[in-house]
Structure formats: structure tokens, C-alpha cells
Scaffold this motif. Structure first.
Motif, mmCIF file in Angstrom:
data_model
loop_
_atom_site.group_PDB
_atom_site.id
_atom_site.type_symbol
_atom_site.label_atom_id
_atom_site.label_comp_id
_atom_site.label_asym_id
_atom_site.label_seq_id
_atom_site.Cartn_x
_atom_site.Cartn_y
_atom_site.Cartn_z
ATOM 1 N N ALA A 130 12.982 9.702 2.561
ATOM 2 C CA ALA A 130 12.999 8.428 3.858
ATOM 3 C C ALA A 130 12.036 7.812 3.692
ATOM 4 O O ALA A 130 11.639 7.910 2.232
ATOM 5 N N HIS A 131 12.264 6.642 3.692
ATOM 6 C CA HIS A 131 11.539 5.184 3.348
ATOM 7 C C HIS A 131 10.698 4.872 4.116
ATOM 8 O O HIS A 131 10.093 3.799 4.013
ATOM 9 N N ILE A 132 10.662 5.466 5.467
ATOM 10 C CA ILE A 132 9.229 5.539 6.597
ATOM 11 C C ILE A 132 8.970 7.158 6.897
ATOM 12 O O ILE A 132 9.691 7.843 7.323
ATOM 13 N N VAL A 133 7.553 7.245 6.531
ATOM 14 C CA VAL A 133 6.794 7.862 7.707
ATOM 15 C C VAL A 133 6.344 7.788 8.872
ATOM 16 O O VAL A 133 4.787 6.956 8.280
ATOM 17 N N ALA A 134 7.030 8.484 9.239
ATOM 18 C CA ALA A 134 6.429 8.326 11.011
ATOM 19 C C ALA A 134 5.097 9.119 10.966
ATOM 20 O O ALA A 134 5.449 10.032 10.658
ATOM 21 N N THR A 135 3.927 8.842 11.420
ATOM 22 C CA THR A 135 2.786 9.461 12.428
ATOM 23 C C THR A 135 2.565 8.646 13.807
ATOM 24 O O THR A 135 2.902 7.813 13.954
ATOM 25 N N ALA A 136 1.715 9.385 14.261
ATOM 26 C CA ALA A 136 0.828 9.068 15.187
ATOM 27 C C ALA A 136 -1.199 9.495 15.235
ATOM 28 O O ALA A 136 -1.306 9.399 16.133
ATOM 29 N N ASN A 137 -1.560 9.387 13.663
ATOM 30 C CA ASN A 137 -3.056 9.802 14.138
ATOM 31 C C ASN A 137 -3.336 8.737 12.847
ATOM 32 O O ASN A 137 -3.148 8.774 11.527
ATOM 33 N N PRO A 138 -4.706 8.585 12.909
ATOM 34 C CA PRO A 138 -4.928 7.229 11.432
ATOM 35 C C PRO A 138 -5.511 8.197 10.397
ATOM 36 O O PRO A 138 -4.729 7.674 9.230
ATOM 37 N N GLY A 139 -5.812 9.654 10.257
ATOM 38 C CA GLY A 139 -6.424 10.258 8.866
ATOM 39 C C GLY A 139 -5.171 10.915 8.519
ATOM 40 O O GLY A 139 -5.040 11.045 7.372
ATOM 41 N N CYS A 140 -4.150 11.100 9.514
ATOM 42 C CA CYS A 140 -2.399 11.391 8.966
ATOM 43 C C CYS A 140 -2.339 10.211 7.846
ATOM 44 O O CYS A 140 -1.693 9.995 6.846
ATOM 45 N N ASP A 141 -2.603 9.173 8.543
ATOM 46 C CA ASP A 141 -1.599 7.745 7.710
ATOM 47 C C ASP A 141 -2.667 7.915 6.373
ATOM 48 O O ASP A 141 -1.705 7.492 5.546
ATOM 49 N N MET A 142 -3.432 7.677 6.306
ATOM 50 C CA MET A 142 -4.439 7.619 5.704
ATOM 51 C C MET A 142 -4.555 8.501 4.373
ATOM 52 O O MET A 142 -4.142 8.482 3.148
ATOM 53 N N GLN A 143 -4.100 9.699 4.524
ATOM 54 C CA GLN A 143 -3.970 10.864 3.990
ATOM 55 C C GLN A 143 -2.500 10.870 3.648
ATOM 56 O O GLN A 143 -2.925 10.955 2.095
ATOM 57 N N VAL A 144 -1.731 10.299 4.085
ATOM 58 C CA VAL A 144 -0.156 10.521 2.930
ATOM 59 C C VAL A 144 -0.249 8.894 1.988
ATOM 60 O O VAL A 144 0.448 9.383 1.635
ATOM 61 N N THR A 145 -0.974 8.128 2.774
ATOM 62 C CA THR A 145 -1.170 6.880 1.785
ATOM 63 C C THR A 145 -1.354 7.154 0.779
ATOM 64 O O THR A 145 -0.944 6.731 -0.308
ATOM 65 N N ALA A 146 -2.895 8.061 0.825
ATOM 66 C CA ALA A 146 -3.088 8.571 -0.550
ATOM 67 C C ALA A 146 -2.111 9.108 -1.449
ATOM 68 O O ALA A 146 -1.878 9.045 -2.751
ATOM 69 N N GLY A 147 -1.599 10.018 -0.776
ATOM 70 C CA GLY A 147 -0.443 11.146 -1.077
ATOM 71 C C GLY A 147 0.370 10.489 -2.077
ATOM 72 O O GLY A 147 1.036 10.538 -3.252
ATOM 73 N N LEU A 148 1.297 9.635 -1.455
ATOM 74 C CA LEU A 148 2.210 9.107 -1.637
ATOM 75 C C LEU A 148 1.932 8.150 -2.695
ATOM 76 O O LEU A 148 2.732 7.751 -4.217
ATOM 77 N N ARG A 149 1.087 8.114 -2.980
ATOM 78 C CA ARG A 149 0.571 6.259 -3.734
ATOM 79 C C ARG A 149 0.462 7.176 -4.883
ATOM 80 O O ARG A 149 0.692 6.222 -6.132
ATOM 81 N N ASN A 150 -0.108 8.199 -4.849
ATOM 82 C CA ASN A 150 -0.624 9.114 -5.489
ATOM 83 C C ASN A 150 0.903 9.806 -7.369
ATOM 84 O O ASN A 150 0.851 9.645 -7.587
ATOM 85 N N ALA A 151 1.649 10.108 -5.799
ATOM 86 C CA ALA A 151 2.832 10.367 -6.374
ATOM 87 C C ALA A 151 3.768 10.003 -7.132
ATOM 88 O O ALA A 151 4.645 9.696 -7.504
ATOM 89 N N GLY A 152 3.478 8.306 -6.600
ATOM 90 C CA GLY A 152 4.879 7.028 -6.851
ATOM 91 C C GLY A 152 5.614 7.060 -6.456
ATOM 92 O O GLY A 152 6.774 6.358 -6.752
ATOM 93 N N TYR A 153 5.572 7.249 -4.714
ATOM 94 C CA TYR A 153 6.198 7.334 -3.966
ATOM 95 C C TYR A 153 6.901 6.652 -3.063
ATOM 96 O O TYR A 153 5.454 5.858 -2.216
ATOM 97 N N SER A 154 8.373 5.701 -3.076
ATOM 98 C CA SER A 154 7.863 4.221 -1.935
ATOM 99 C C SER A 154 8.594 4.390 -0.954
ATOM 100 O O SER A 154 9.092 4.643 -0.397
ATOM 101 N N ALA A 155 7.175 4.158 0.266
ATOM 102 C CA ALA A 155 7.810 3.992 1.154
ATOM 103 C C ALA A 155 6.527 3.643 2.694
ATOM 104 O O ALA A 155 5.911 3.247 1.536
ATOM 105 N N ARG A 156 7.370 3.374 3.262
ATOM 106 C CA ARG A 156 6.125 2.450 4.665
ATOM 107 C C ARG A 156 5.042 4.390 5.028
ATOM 108 O O ARG A 156 6.591 4.551 6.150
#
Ligand code: SF4
Ligand code: SF4
Length: 437
Positions: A379-405
Motif C-alpha cells: 500500500a502507498h498510504i497507511v491509514a490510522t487514527a492516533n498520533p502515537g501510531c503515526d509517529m511509530q509507523v513513520t519511524a519504522g517505515l523510514r528505517n526500513a526505507g519503505y515509501s508510504a504516506r
């Protein structure tokens, strides 16, 4: 005080074990709900010291994600148990804390979350660090690795250009059918202002006038999770008073962790005769924005959005508030949008408030597990509904080099509404934005 009636409800059936993120990762009985309840019972009945390292570790390693409570056939109120245990630990630890430790705890929990002007000042310094080039410089020097701050630093969300400060705003809706109050929160107003703006646009378009009283504040969730319920009660009373004065029909929140805490004011203040009824009435009027929109008949002028989206379920939405289908039903109303379900969408991503600071190793294991499940969807977008999940997933995807919003569901809905007005159909699939931050 931990009530025997609460832990004795556990019949040790083990049905909760496969839902517990820390048990799934370790396959260790004490790292699961049943084992933790046994430890709580041992402490309450005097067989184990409250400050024994094993007990303190298990109460800290628990994410308070409530996945166990959601499936428990005996109705064990696990959240109440673990939060009472943490309060007990905190009371035992308090006299032994040194000055610096007491100051740091007071500053992080009470000064920052109790005074949002101070939080906004701190956020402005952080924004300077992030945007002035200082961040790149510090990252390049290796100082972060030296002080073991790499993960902590990467977790900080990009601070918004403009804050969403509650200031008695009134956003009038044409032909309004309801008046709602928006909970501006703490981190949300400085790092996720765009989510509030999207929330206001979607609500007003759906004929709900939105008011944002200045007198509101933090929900108090962090204080409860850290074993400081008394401070949380102070914050709760402020929000109840602000809502009553607003004369709004509903209290709308777009951060799942806050929503869960706000709905639990009725339990938090149940022992206070002057506040229990007011808290009950308040909690009955709290709605997560996705739950609220799902219950409305949505304005059908939704434009196309040709995107592939996967949905990460925040624990405090799916387990604590039992809201799972509403976000999916909302996304399903967007023409062109393709929802790709990830495996283990409701398993915690390892964020859980300040868990990534207090339990960095387990937090990282859960984050990597989540990232693997996300990347598998393509998927190109990860939908969520909580700031904590947003920050955690953002850091994880950046670390993995996966491109998504990573976006809140309400932002995706807002974009689809704007596409209708623009008469455009947007697709980022061919130019997927890299994770920003
Ligand atoms: S499902 Fe409930 S009763 Fe069964 S072990 Fe877990 S907490 Fe105890
Ligand atoms: S709250 Fe979550 S982490 Fe804690 S015991 Fe229950 S399922 Fe496990």
C-alpha cells in the motif's frame, strides 16, 4: 488499591494469550496477561514485594493495549488492574527518588501536559532543531549514537508550521444539524494541526458546527498510564467544565488514546460524589470522530481517490473503544480507494504513549513486526487514527526505507471531499511520497 474482586475474575483460561503482543513476541507466561494478573495478585496478597524487579518489569513491559480485555470471556478489567499496579509501584518508589528524577518526572508529566503554553514553547524549539539544518548536523556527528538517543530522536514528530491552538473558535456549518466541541489535545495541536484542520472541514461539510473552547486541556491519559491518576483527575475536571460551558451536543476527539481516556472519565471520577454524575454525562457524549461520522449520513459529494491504502488499528480504538468497522466503512465510501488489509492489523505497533522510551527493545520488536506486515501489502498510504501510531509507523517505515504516506482516516476523507470540489482524481501511487520527517 487493587481490588481482589478484579483479579479474581480471571479464570486462567488463557484465551487472551494469542492477542497479547508481548506474549506473541516472547512466548513467556509472565509476559502475558494471565501471568501479569498472577503477579498482581501475589503483590496484593503480600507474597511478592511491589518493587521486586520482575513485577516492576512486567508492569512496565505491558503496553496497556487492552487486547486481552477485549477477548476475555470473564470480563476482566485488565486496564484498571495494570493502572492500579503502576500507581502502587509509583507510591512505593516516590520516597526513594532523587531530586533530578523527581524533577524530570514532574516536568515531563505535570508541567508539560498541565501547561500547554509550555508545551508549545518546547515544540517551537524542536521545530527550530528540525528545520534549521541542526537536525541533519547532529545526526551526522554520531552524537545521537554515542548517547543512545537515535531511536528517541527519530520518534519526535515533525512539528507543524502553524499550531492549532484552542482559542474559542467557532466554525459555522451551513444548515447545521449538530454542534460539536473539538478536543484539541496536546501533541495533536503542535504536531498534527493538519488533522484538526481536516476534521473541522469534514465535520462542517457534514453540517456540524465545530467549537474549540480555549479552556480545555490534555486528556490525562499519559498521567494515568504513568501511575498518576490524581493529576489526571485535575485535567479531567477542566475538560468536563469546558464541554459543559460549550453547550455542544457531542465532544469529538480524533486521537484514539485521548478518546479512550475521555470515555473513561466516568470510572476515573466515580469515587468523587461532586463529579461522578458530571463525568458520567460527559463520557456518554464523547465520540471518536470516525465513530461519529460513521453514525451520520455522510454528505455524498465524495471525489475519487485512486490509492491503495492499508489500515493500522490503534489499540485504544479497536480494543479500548471497540471501534473497528467504522474506519473501514468510511474508507469504503471513497470511490477509487482500494483497501488492502494487513496481517495483524490490531496488534500493537509498540507506540503506547511513551513506551518506546521506557521499553525501547520491545517497542522496536513490535514496530518491526508492524512494518513487515505493512510492506507486505504494497500500500502507498497507511491509514490510522492516533498520533502515537503515526509517529511509530513513520519511524519504522523510514528505517526500513519503505515509501508510504501515513495519514489519519479523516485526512483521507477530507482529501476525497476536496477532490469532488476540484473535480480532480488524485493518485500518488506513481509518485509515492517518501516518509517525511
Ligand atoms: S481471557 Fe480473561 S479469564 Fe482467561 S486468562 Fe485471560 S484474563 Fe484470565
Ligand atoms: S494490555 Fe496488551 S500488552 Fe498488556 S497484558 Fe493485555 S494484551 Fe498484553
Amino acid at each position: 488499591m487493587i481490588e481482589a474482586a478484579l483479579y479474581n475474575q480471571c479464570v486462567r483460561c488463557g484465551l487472551c494469550l494469542p492477542t497479547c503482543p508481548t506474549y506473541i513476541e516472547t512466548l513467556t507466561e509472565t509476559s502475558g496477561p494471565r501471568g501479569r494478573i498472577s503477579l498482581i495478585k501475589d503483590v496484593a496478597e503480600g507474597r511478592l514485594d511491589v518493587l521486586s524487579p520482575g513485577f516492576v518489569h512486567q508492569m512496565s513491559e505491558c503496553l496497556d493495549c487492552r487486547a486481552c480485555a477485549a477477548v476475555c470471556p470473564s470480563g476482566v478489567q485488565y486496564g484498571t488492574l495494570v493502572e492500579s499496579a503502576r500507581e502502587r509501584i509509583e507510591r512505593a518508589k516516590a520516597p526513594h527518588r532523587g531530586f533530578f528524577s523527581r524533577f524530570a518526572r514532574w516536568f515531563a508529566l505535570k508541567a508539560l501536559f498541565g501547561n500547554l503554553e509550555l508545551m508549545r514553547t518546547g515544540a517551537t524549539f524542536l521545530r527550530f532543531y528540525q528545520r534549521s539544518g541542526l537536525q541533519s548536523l547532529v545526526r551526522a556527528t554520531g552524537l545521537l549514537q554515542l548517547f543512545r538517543l537515535t531511536e528517541t530522536e527519530a520518534f519526535a514528530p515533525p512539528i507543524s508550521k502553524k499550531y492549532f491552538v484552542p482559542n474559542d473558535q467557532v466554525f459555522e456549518a451551513t444548515g447545521a444539524r449538530l454542534k460539536v466541541m473539538l478536543h484539541a489535545g496536546c501533541v495533536m495541536q503542535v504536531a498534527f494541526a493538519q488533522v484538526h484542520e481536516a476534521t473541522v472541514r469534514v465535520l462542517t461539510l457534514n453540517r456540524c458546527t465545530v467549537v474549540v473552547p480555549a479552556d480545555q486541556g490534555c486528556c490525562g491519559a499519559i498521567a494515568v498510564h504513568a501511575g498518576e491518576p490524581e493529576f489526571s483527575e485535575t485535567l479531567a475536571k477542566r475538560n468536563i467544565e469546558a464541554f459543559e460551558a460549550s453547550k455542544a451536543d457531542f465532544y469529538i476527539v480524533n486521537a484514539a488514546g485521548c478518546g479512550s481516556a475521555l470515555k473513561e472519565y466516568r470510572e476515573l471520577l466515580s469515587g468523587d460524589p461532586r463529579w461522578s454524575e458530571r463525568a458520567e454525562a460527559f463520557s456518554a457524549r464523547v465520540r471518536d470522530v470516525l465513530e461519529f461520522l460513521d453514525q451520520l449520513e455522510l454528505d455524498p459529494r465524495i471525489g475519487r481517490l485512486d490509492e491503495t491504502v492499508t489500515y493500522q488499528e490503534p489499540c485504544h480504538l479497536v480494543h479500548a473503544q471497540r471501534i473497528s468497522e467504522a474506519p473501514r466503512r468510511l474508507l469504503a465510501q471513497i470511490p477509487g480507494l482500494q483497501l488492502r488489509e494487513m496481517n495483524e492489523s490490531s496488534v500493537c505497533c509498540g507506540s503506547a504513549g511513551i513506551y518506546n522510551l521506557t521499553e525501547p527493545a520491545m517497542s522496536k520488536r513490535l514496530r518491526d513486526r508492524k512494518v513487515a506486515n505493512i510492506t507486505e501489502t504494497g500500500a502507498h498510504i497507511v491509514a490510522t487514527a492516533n498520533p502515537g501510531c503515526d509517529m511509530q509507523v513513520t519511524a519504522g517505515l523510514r528505517n526500513a526505507g519503505y515509501s508510504a504516506r501515513i495519514q489519519h482516516v479523516v485526512e483521507i476523507l477530507d482529501e476525497a471531499y476536496r477532490n469532488y470540489s476540484d473535480g480532480t482524481s488524485r493518485s500518488r501511487s506513481s509518485s509515492a511520497a517518501s516518509v517525511e520527517g
